[in-house]
Design a protein around this motif. Sequence first.
Motif, PDB file in Angstrom:
ATOM      1  N   ALA A  12      89.911-106.062 -34.418  1.00 28.66           N
ATOM      2  CA  ALA A  12      89.294-105.504 -33.212  1.00 28.66           C
ATOM      3  C   ALA A  12      88.637-106.596 -32.375  1.00 28.66           C
ATOM      4  O   ALA A  12      88.838-106.659 -31.155  1.00 28.66           O
ATOM      5  CB  ALA A  12      88.267-104.430 -33.590  1.00 28.66           C
ATOM      6  N   PHE A  13      87.868-107.451 -33.001  1.00 25.31           N
ATOM      7  CA  PHE A  13      87.161-108.485 -32.244  1.00 25.31           C
ATOM      8  C   PHE A  13      88.147-109.480 -31.634  1.00 25.31           C
ATOM      9  O   PHE A  13      88.000-109.887 -30.482  1.00 25.31           O
ATOM     10  CB  PHE A  13      86.138-109.204 -33.122  1.00 25.31           C
ATOM     11  CG  PHE A  13      85.274-110.155 -32.349  1.00 25.31           C
ATOM     12  CD1 PHE A  13      84.284-109.666 -31.509  1.00 25.31           C
ATOM     13  CD2 PHE A  13      85.468-111.519 -32.432  1.00 25.31           C
ATOM     14  CE1 PHE A  13      83.489-110.536 -30.773  1.00 25.31           C
ATOM     15  CE2 PHE A  13      84.678-112.394 -31.708  1.00 25.31           C
ATOM     16  CZ  PHE A  13      83.686-111.901 -30.874  1.00 25.31           C
ATOM     17  N   GLY A  14      89.142-109.868 -32.412  1.00 25.97           N
ATOM     18  CA  GLY A  14      90.138-110.798 -31.894  1.00 25.97           C
ATOM     19  C   GLY A  14      90.875-110.255 -30.684  1.00 25.97           C
ATOM     20  O   GLY A  14      91.060-110.948 -29.678  1.00 25.97           O
ATOM     21  N   LEU A  15      91.278-108.997 -30.752  1.00 19.34           N
ATOM     22  CA  LEU A  15      91.988-108.393 -29.620  1.00 19.34           C
ATOM     23  C   LEU A  15      91.043-108.127 -28.453  1.00 19.34           C
ATOM     24  O   LEU A  15      91.449-108.226 -27.287  1.00 19.34           O
ATOM     25  CB  LEU A  15      92.689-107.109 -30.061  1.00 19.34           C
ATOM     26  CG  LEU A  15      93.875-107.351 -31.003  1.00 19.34           C
ATOM     27  CD1 LEU A  15      94.379-106.036 -31.574  1.00 19.34           C
ATOM     28  CD2 LEU A  15      94.989-108.100 -30.295  1.00 19.34           C
ATOM     29  N   GLY A  16      89.785-107.804 -28.740  1.00 18.17           N
ATOM     30  CA  GLY A  16      88.810-107.630 -27.661  1.00 18.17           C
ATOM     31  C   GLY A  16      88.565-108.926 -26.912  1.00 18.17           C
ATOM     32  O   GLY A  16      88.475-108.950 -25.683  1.00 18.17           O
ATOM     33  N   VAL A  17      88.471-110.022 -27.652  1.00 14.40           N
ATOM     34  CA  VAL A  17      88.298-111.330 -27.025  1.00 14.40           C
ATOM     35  C   VAL A  17      89.557-111.719 -26.258  1.00 14.40           C
ATOM     36  O   VAL A  17      89.487-112.289 -25.164  1.00 14.40           O
ATOM     37  CB  VAL A  17      87.927-112.396 -28.087  1.00 14.40           C
ATOM     38  CG1 VAL A  17      88.026-113.805 -27.531  1.00 14.40           C
ATOM     39  CG2 VAL A  17      86.530-112.131 -28.610  1.00 14.40           C
ATOM     40  N   PHE A  18      90.720-111.383 -26.802  1.00 10.96           N
ATOM     41  CA  PHE A  18      91.975-111.657 -26.095  1.00 10.96           C
ATOM     42  C   PHE A  18      92.003-110.970 -24.738  1.00 10.96           C
ATOM     43  O   PHE A  18      92.349-111.580 -23.729  1.00 10.96           O
ATOM     44  CB  PHE A  18      93.171-111.212 -26.939  1.00 10.96           C
ATOM     45  CG  PHE A  18      94.473-111.257 -26.196  1.00 10.96           C
ATOM     46  CD1 PHE A  18      95.090-112.475 -25.941  1.00 10.96           C
ATOM     47  CD2 PHE A  18      95.072-110.100 -25.743  1.00 10.96           C
ATOM     48  CE1 PHE A  18      96.287-112.526 -25.240  1.00 10.96           C
ATOM     49  CE2 PHE A  18      96.257-110.141 -25.042  1.00 10.96           C
ATOM     50  CZ  PHE A  18      96.872-111.357 -24.788  1.00 10.96           C
ATOM     51  N   ILE A  19      91.621-109.692 -24.699  1.00 14.75           N
ATOM     52  CA  ILE A  19      91.595-108.971 -23.422  1.00 14.75           C
ATOM     53  C   ILE A  19      90.553-109.582 -22.492  1.00 14.75           C
ATOM     54  O   ILE A  19      90.798-109.740 -21.297  1.00 14.75           O
ATOM     55  CB  ILE A  19      91.317-107.467 -23.639  1.00 14.75           C
ATOM     56  CG1 ILE A  19      92.552-106.795 -24.226  1.00 14.75           C
ATOM     57  CG2 ILE A  19      90.925-106.786 -22.330  1.00 14.75           C
ATOM     58  CD1 ILE A  19      92.372-105.340 -24.537  1.00 14.75           C
ATOM     59  N   THR A  20      89.409-109.939 -23.035  1.00 10.28           N
ATOM     60  CA  THR A  20      88.343-110.501 -22.206  1.00 10.28           C
ATOM     61  C   THR A  20      88.803-111.765 -21.480  1.00 10.28           C
ATOM     62  O   THR A  20      88.520-111.939 -20.296  1.00 10.28           O
ATOM     63  CB  THR A  20      87.113-110.814 -23.069  1.00 10.28           C
ATOM     64  OG1 THR A  20      86.666-109.606 -23.681  1.00 10.28           O
ATOM     65  CG2 THR A  20      85.995-111.408 -22.242  1.00 10.28           C
TER      66      THR A  20
END
Length: 167
Positions: A12-20
Amino acid sequence: MQILFGLRAAFAFGLGVFITFSQAHTFAVGTAVVAGFGLAVGLSSLAYILFTKNHKQLAPLMLIATLIGLLSAGTFLYSEIQPLVFLPLVGLFGLSFAAFEGYLAKREGFRVGIGRDFAISAGFSLVLGLLFLVAPLDEVSAVGFLGAYLAISGVFWGIAAATPQPK
């Protein structure tokens, strides 16, 4: 179970940072992230259930995550339907996760740490699901809110995974 929470937090955090940090907040990016998150959480949950022969109550979350991931991945075959499918798919993901995590919270009990963790996560998922089904979101806002949900959820589950659980 903390290993599973740690994996969910990392995804979740990795993909959230990717979108950010992605410059393109498009439906294609959002759909790819939902597909990746759904399949990663679903398949890691399945592996955890098979290897530990424990926590069969996580099977509904595993099935929902895998199904949402497969449906999202399937939209890449017909990319013209991504704008039509993305908002309801994320809304369905949020509401179904909220329902099952709410059930798990009630089952574990709200006085136990894991029960409170599931209840808080169910609240996050409920807000995401309702936002995507009720609010009129444009492409950039929708993908941004998905990234925010994933980043917040990743931090939350990371803290839950790092917190010692009583035996």
